[in-house]
Scaffold this motif. Structure first.
Motif, PDB file in Angstrom:
ATOM      1  N   PRO A   1      24.152  45.927  42.261  1.00 35.29           N
ATOM      2  CA  PRO A   1      24.453  44.498  42.055  1.00 35.29           C
ATOM      3  C   PRO A   1      24.716  44.141  40.597  1.00 35.29           C
ATOM      4  O   PRO A   1      25.700  43.457  40.289  1.00 35.29           O
ATOM      5  CB  PRO A   1      23.206  43.792  42.601  1.00 35.29           C
ATOM      6  N   VAL A   2      23.837  44.619  39.696  1.00 33.03           N
ATOM      7  CA  VAL A   2      24.045  44.277  38.283  1.00 33.03           C
ATOM      8  C   VAL A   2      25.303  44.941  37.752  1.00 33.03           C
ATOM      9  O   VAL A   2      26.113  44.324  37.049  1.00 33.03           O
ATOM     10  CB  VAL A   2      22.814  44.690  37.456  1.00 33.03           C
ATOM     11  N   GLY A   3      25.510  46.206  38.084  1.00 32.49           N
ATOM     12  CA  GLY A   3      26.707  46.896  37.618  1.00 32.49           C
ATOM     13  C   GLY A   3      27.980  46.276  38.161  1.00 32.49           C
ATOM     14  O   GLY A   3      28.975  46.117  37.438  1.00 32.49           O
ATOM     15  N   GLY A   4      27.970  45.928  39.440  1.00 32.39           N
ATOM     16  CA  GLY A   4      29.157  45.303  40.014  1.00 32.39           C
ATOM     17  C   GLY A   4      29.449  43.947  39.401  1.00 32.39           C
ATOM     18  O   GLY A   4      30.612  43.616  39.093  1.00 32.39           O
ATOM     19  N   ALA A   5      28.414  43.133  39.219  1.00 33.95           N
ATOM     20  CA  ALA A   5      28.618  41.817  38.612  1.00 33.95           C
ATOM     21  C   ALA A   5      29.119  41.938  37.181  1.00 33.95           C
ATOM     22  O   ALA A   5      30.013  41.191  36.754  1.00 33.95           O
ATOM     23  CB  ALA A   5      27.309  41.025  38.655  1.00 33.95           C
ATOM     24  N   LEU A   6      28.559  42.914  36.427  1.00 36.40           N
ATOM     25  CA  LEU A   6      28.993  43.098  35.044  1.00 36.40           C
ATOM     26  C   LEU A   6      30.432  43.598  34.987  1.00 36.40           C
ATOM     27  O   LEU A   6      31.226  43.164  34.140  1.00 36.40           O
ATOM     28  CB  LEU A   6      28.056  44.078  34.337  1.00 36.40           C
ATOM     29  N   THR A   7      30.797  44.498  35.891  1.00 29.85           N
ATOM     30  CA  THR A   7      32.172  45.002  35.916  1.00 29.85           C
ATOM     31  C   THR A   7      33.159  43.893  36.254  1.00 29.85           C
ATOM     32  O   THR A   7      34.219  43.759  35.615  1.00 29.85           O
ATOM     33  CB  THR A   7      32.287  46.138  36.937  1.00 29.85           C
ATOM     34  N   LEU A   8      32.832  43.089  37.243  1.00 24.60           N
ATOM     35  CA  LEU A   8      33.712  41.972  37.598  1.00 24.60           C
ATOM     36  C   LEU A   8      33.834  40.971  36.446  1.00 24.60           C
ATOM     37  O   LEU A   8      34.926  40.460  36.162  1.00 24.60           O
ATOM     38  CB  LEU A   8      33.188  41.280  38.855  1.00 24.60           C
ATOM     39  N   SER A   9      32.724  40.696  35.776  1.00 20.85           N
ATOM     40  CA  SER A   9      32.758  39.740  34.659  1.00 20.85           C
ATOM     41  C   SER A   9      33.620  40.263  33.517  1.00 20.85           C
ATOM     42  O   SER A   9      34.432  39.523  32.948  1.00 20.85           O
ATOM     43  CB  SER A   9      31.336  39.456  34.170  1.00 20.85           C
ATOM     44  N   LEU A  10      33.445  41.543  33.181  1.00 25.46           N
ATOM     45  CA  LEU A  10      34.240  42.113  32.095  1.00 25.46           C
ATOM     46  C   LEU A  10      35.732  42.113  32.444  1.00 25.46           C
ATOM     47  O   LEU A  10      36.575  41.822  31.592  1.00 25.46           O
ATOM     48  CB  LEU A  10      33.772  43.535  31.795  1.00 25.46           C
ATOM     49  N   THR A  11      36.043  42.435  33.678  1.00 20.99           N
ATOM     50  CA  THR A  11      37.448  42.422  34.087  1.00 20.99           C
ATOM     51  C   THR A  11      38.045  41.027  33.992  1.00 20.99           C
ATOM     52  O   THR A  11      39.159  40.837  33.472  1.00 20.99           O
ATOM     53  CB  THR A  11      37.575  42.955  35.522  1.00 20.99           C
ATOM     54  N   ALA A  12      37.323  40.032  34.463  1.00 17.93           N
ATOM     55  CA  ALA A  12      37.824  38.656  34.398  1.00 17.93           C
ATOM     56  C   ALA A  12      37.965  38.188  32.952  1.00 17.93           C
ATOM     57  O   ALA A  12      38.962  37.544  32.587  1.00 17.93           O
ATOM     58  CB  ALA A  12      36.893  37.731  35.170  1.00 17.93           C
ATOM     59  N   LEU A  13      36.983  38.503  32.112  1.00 15.77           N
ATOM     60  CA  LEU A  13      37.050  38.076  30.718  1.00 15.77           C
ATOM     61  C   LEU A  13      38.190  38.761  29.981  1.00 15.77           C
ATOM     62  O   LEU A  13      38.885  38.131  29.173  1.00 15.77           O
ATOM     63  CB  LEU A  13      35.719  38.371  30.019  1.00 15.77           C
ATOM     64  N   LEU A  14      38.390  40.049  30.247  1.00 11.85           N
ATOM     65  CA  LEU A  14      39.475  40.755  29.582  1.00 11.85           C
ATOM     66  C   LEU A  14      40.832  40.195  30.000  1.00 11.85           C
ATOM     67  O   LEU A  14      41.723  39.995  29.155  1.00 11.85           O
ATOM     68  CB  LEU A  14      39.393  42.247  29.909  1.00 11.85           C
ATOM     69  N   CYS A  15      41.007  39.916  31.267  1.00 11.27           N
ATOM     70  CA  CYS A  15      42.260  39.319  31.721  1.00 11.27           C
ATOM     71  C   CYS A  15      42.476  37.943  31.095  1.00 11.27           C
ATOM     72  O   CYS A  15      43.590  37.604  30.671  1.00 11.27           O
ATOM     73  CB  CYS A  15      42.268  39.213  33.248  1.00 11.27           C
ATOM     74  N   ALA A  16      41.417  37.138  31.026  1.00 11.74           N
ATOM     75  CA  ALA A  16      41.545  35.818  30.413  1.00 11.74           C
ATOM     76  C   ALA A  16      41.894  35.930  28.927  1.00 11.74           C
ATOM     77  O   ALA A  16      42.710  35.161  28.408  1.00 11.74           O
ATOM     78  CB  ALA A  16      40.249  35.026  30.602  1.00 11.74           C
ATOM     79  N   TYR A  17      41.296  36.894  28.243  1.00 11.89           N
ATOM     80  CA  TYR A  17      41.586  37.084  26.820  1.00 11.89           C
ATOM     81  C   TYR A  17      43.047  37.474  26.613  1.00 11.89           C
ATOM     82  O   TYR A  17      43.734  36.947  25.730  1.00 11.89           O
ATOM     83  CB  TYR A  17      40.665  38.155  26.240  1.00 11.89           C
ATOM     84  N   LEU A  18      43.530  38.401  27.440  1.00  8.53           N
ATOM     85  CA  LEU A  18      44.927  38.826  27.313  1.00  8.53           C
ATOM     86  C   LEU A  18      45.889  37.689  27.637  1.00  8.53           C
ATOM     87  O   LEU A  18      46.929  37.532  26.982  1.00  8.53           O
ATOM     88  CB  LEU A  18      45.184  40.024  28.230  1.00  8.53           C
ATOM     89  N   LEU A  19      45.555  36.881  28.629  1.00  5.38           N
ATOM     90  CA  LEU A  19      46.428  35.761  28.987  1.00  5.38           C
ATOM     91  C   LEU A  19      46.495  34.737  27.862  1.00  5.38           C
ATOM     92  O   LEU A  19      47.571  34.221  27.530  1.00  5.38           O
ATOM     93  CB  LEU A  19      45.938  35.111  30.283  1.00  5.38           C
TER      94      LEU A  19
END
Length: 637
Positions: A611-629
């Motif tokens: 659960p923690v790893g999955g939530a952290l992975t999803l958060s990092l992916t969303a933040l990285l996409c938002a940063y690039l956008l």
């Protein structure tokens, strides 16, 4: 050359634009002043030129707009207000950090410090500098990459007379080297004395674009400058006699014992002073409020020894008044000889200024000993991946905030581990990580997230890189450097936290609670991944939301909001499993995993599936996409 075409700011509601269709140019080798009263649109015009504010129009710096220049700081040196640096950073450390960002040798920092006279203050904190020293540091930052053009917004505001003259000497020296200088001011005196060309703004529109000599002749009001120990009495007599003669004369009391007489002549003022026996120390014709001798006694003269259009000419009336006080014709002859010597020195100063290559009417250049410029340098134009990494390392180690946070995290982690061991019923892995079930994250992960958030948040709170672009540049090289430094810092913090926890448990309770778990390899990978993931989440979130607080909030939201969401998804009914994923990946990519890579890949998948790893992975992916956008949107704008 700087060429501005049709600068027009975006108007708000029904208000007229602050700048409306302003076009002008600043030529190399000359100093150009952008003159206007408060609210005339000077600062807005500069921000439009530097692409810091949305509007219409375009500005070319040697034929190219700023967004087409790969390294703007090497083309334009900017000084807009105070130095945007961390108040706890030293003067030398701040310049060395900017050297790394600009790709210039680190020794350049010492050269510009010597040029601006801050060598003795190189170890002082930025927060302790006075206004004059801060302005010197700002000029040093602008000169650091050896730019061709200098753009300064009211650089002499609030400075003393000596500091102002020093600053103007530096600007003149840069222009003589072939550079372009553009500065704003609200003082006609400063514009006419310092600049070669004056561009006047009135209510956001271009009112005049003139040479300094023509500006002084057509747009400034002549006056008589008087300095006398009996200024109050002389002002009353001048006003009384003007009223009796039905003439329009305005007498303004300046600082100290100085008067400004509008509507009169030197001869008239000198005769009134002579008749009433009033001692006069200075009597000079000036064009408006721009005489370089203003504020100086006749024997002192203006610094620089030069003469600008409209400078005060010594009047016979002044010498007659003082001759009358001395009581003899010999005194008049002596005063006349003094007047001739002063005029000769003024002419020689102007000739020296023209011989040195300055424009006609420019002041004599200050000697290299009083206002030297740093020597020219050749900046490597090839991109280097180490530049942002050096910058980030110097930014992180230049202040003690990161070290204090790390020390506080280690102490808190050790105390938490000791308390958990005292309470009992805590698994060994959580005990070594000092992670109570009641807390969303262990102290080490929170500390890593805070350090990561500070890495991006401080760029917006103290925008050292944004002096020339208005906002923190969202470059992938800079982001990569921040992620690398944050990962290394988080890794060290994770290892030291476990080591300090184990040592504290050993000292308090003995060896029993320091045994290494059997599955230490998987646990170590999960632990390191958690801490590094929190650090990266802080870097990305603070970069997106431009706030350290927002970055830390994003880190805390991962276990508080993300983990329950992932748990709810994983607890649902499933008719399929992901068993055999490494083997199928090997079949798809036709790659044989070396050194038992399939086993490590399966372990990574199991960590992410938690659960923690999955939530952290999803958060990092969303933040990285938002940063690039957001980065792409900024480039499009």
């Amino acid at each position: 050359m700087i060429q501005a075409f049709g600068l027009t700011s975006t108007s708000r509601k029904d208000l007229p634009p602050a700048v409306d269709d302003v076009s002008f140019e600043a030529r190399p080798g000359r100093v150009t002043a952008l003159l206007g009263a408060t609210g005339a649109g000077k600062t807005t015009a500069l921000r439009l030129m530097l692409e810091l504010q949305q509007g219409r129009g375009i500005t070319h710096f040697r034929g190219r707009p700023l967004h087409r220049i790969a390294h703007p700081s090497r083309e334009v040196g900017v000084l807009l207000g105070d130095v945007p640096g961390h108040p706890a950073r030293t003067v030398r450390g701040h310049l060395r950090m900017l050297c790394a960002a600009a790709g210039v040798p680190v020794g350049r920092a010492d050269e510009v410090l010597e040029a601006v006279g801050l060598v003795s203050l190189r170890d002082e904190r930025l927060g302790t500098l006075s206004l004059g020293m801060d302005r010197r540091l700002g000029l040093a930052c602008a000169l650091l990459p050896n730019p061709h053009s200098l753009v300064l917004d009211d650089p002499a505001e609030g400075l003393s007379g000596r500091e102002s003259h020093w600053l103007h000497g530096m600007l003149r020296a840069h222009a003589v080297r072939g550079g372009t200088v553009l500065f704003t001011t609200a003082e006609p005196k400063e514009a006419a004395r310092v600049a070669d060309r004056v561009v006047t703004l009135e209510q956001g529109r271009l009112a005049a674009d003139q040479e300094a000599q023509e500006f002084a002749r057509t747009r400034l009001r002549p006056r008589v400058a008087v300095r006398s120990p009996h200024a109050v009495r002389l002002a009353a007599l001048l006003t009384k006699e003007a009223r009796a003669a039905h003439r329009s004369v305005e007498v303004v009391r300046e600082d100290g014992n100085r008067l400004s007489v509008y509507g009169g002549t030197c001869a008239e003022v000198g005769e009134i002073a002579f008749r009433h026996g009033i001692l006069v120390h200075q009597l000079a014709d000036e064009t408006g409020d721009m005489g370089p001798g203003a504020g100086f006694l006749p024997g002192e003269g203006a610094p620089g020894g030069g003469r600008r259009p409209g400078s005060p000419d010594l009047c016979v009336g002044a010498t007659e008044a003082e001759a009358g006080r001395s009581g003899g014709s010999g005194g008049g002859a002596e005063a006349e000889a003094h007047s001739d010597s002063v005029e000769e020195s003024v002419r020689s100063g102007s000739a020296a200024g023209q011989a040195s290559g300055s424009p006609t009417g420019a002041p004599a250049l200050p000697s290299p000993s009083t206002s030297p410029l740093p020597p020219p340098i050749s900046v490597r134009t090839a991109p280097s991946p180490l530049r942002p990494l050096r910058y980030e390392l110097r930014r992180a180690t230049g202040i003690g905030t990161g070290f204090l946070i790390a020390a506080a995290v280690l102490v808190t982690s050790a105390l938490t581990a000791v308390l958990l061991a005292r309470v009992g019923h805590t698994p060994q892995a959580r005990l070594l990580a000092a992670w109570p079930r009641e807390l969303p994250l262990p102290p080490a992960a929170l500390g890593a997230g805070l350090l990561g958030a500070l890495a991006s948040g401080d760029e917006f709170r103290h925008p050292a890189l944004a002096a020339d672009r208005g906002t923190v540049p969202r470059r992938l090289g800079l982001l990569t450097a921040k992620l690398v430094v944050a990962a290394v810092t988080a890794l060290l913090l994770a290892l030291f936290a476990v080591g300090c926890d184990a040592e504290a448990l050993y000292l308090v309770y003995g060896r029993e609670l320091t045994e290494v778990p059997g599955d230490w390899l998987v646990l170590s990978a999960s632990w390191i991944g958690l801490v590094i993931g929190c650090a990266w989440a802080g870097v990305l979130a603070a970069g997106i939301f431009r706030s350290t607080t927002a970055g830390l909030a994003a880190v805390v939201s991962v276990p508080v909001l993300g983990v329950p969401l992932v748990q709810r998804v994983l607890q649902g009914a499933s008719v399929r499993t992901a068993a055999g994923l490494p083997a199928r990946l090997r079949e798809v990519f036709l790659v044989q995993w070396p050194f038992g890579g399939g086993r490590y890949l399966a372990g990574a998948v199991r960590v992410i599936a938690q659960p923690v790893g999955g939530a952290l992975t999803l958060s990092l992916t969303a933040l990285l996409c938002a940063y690039l956008l957001t980065s792409l949107r900024g480039r499009v704008r």
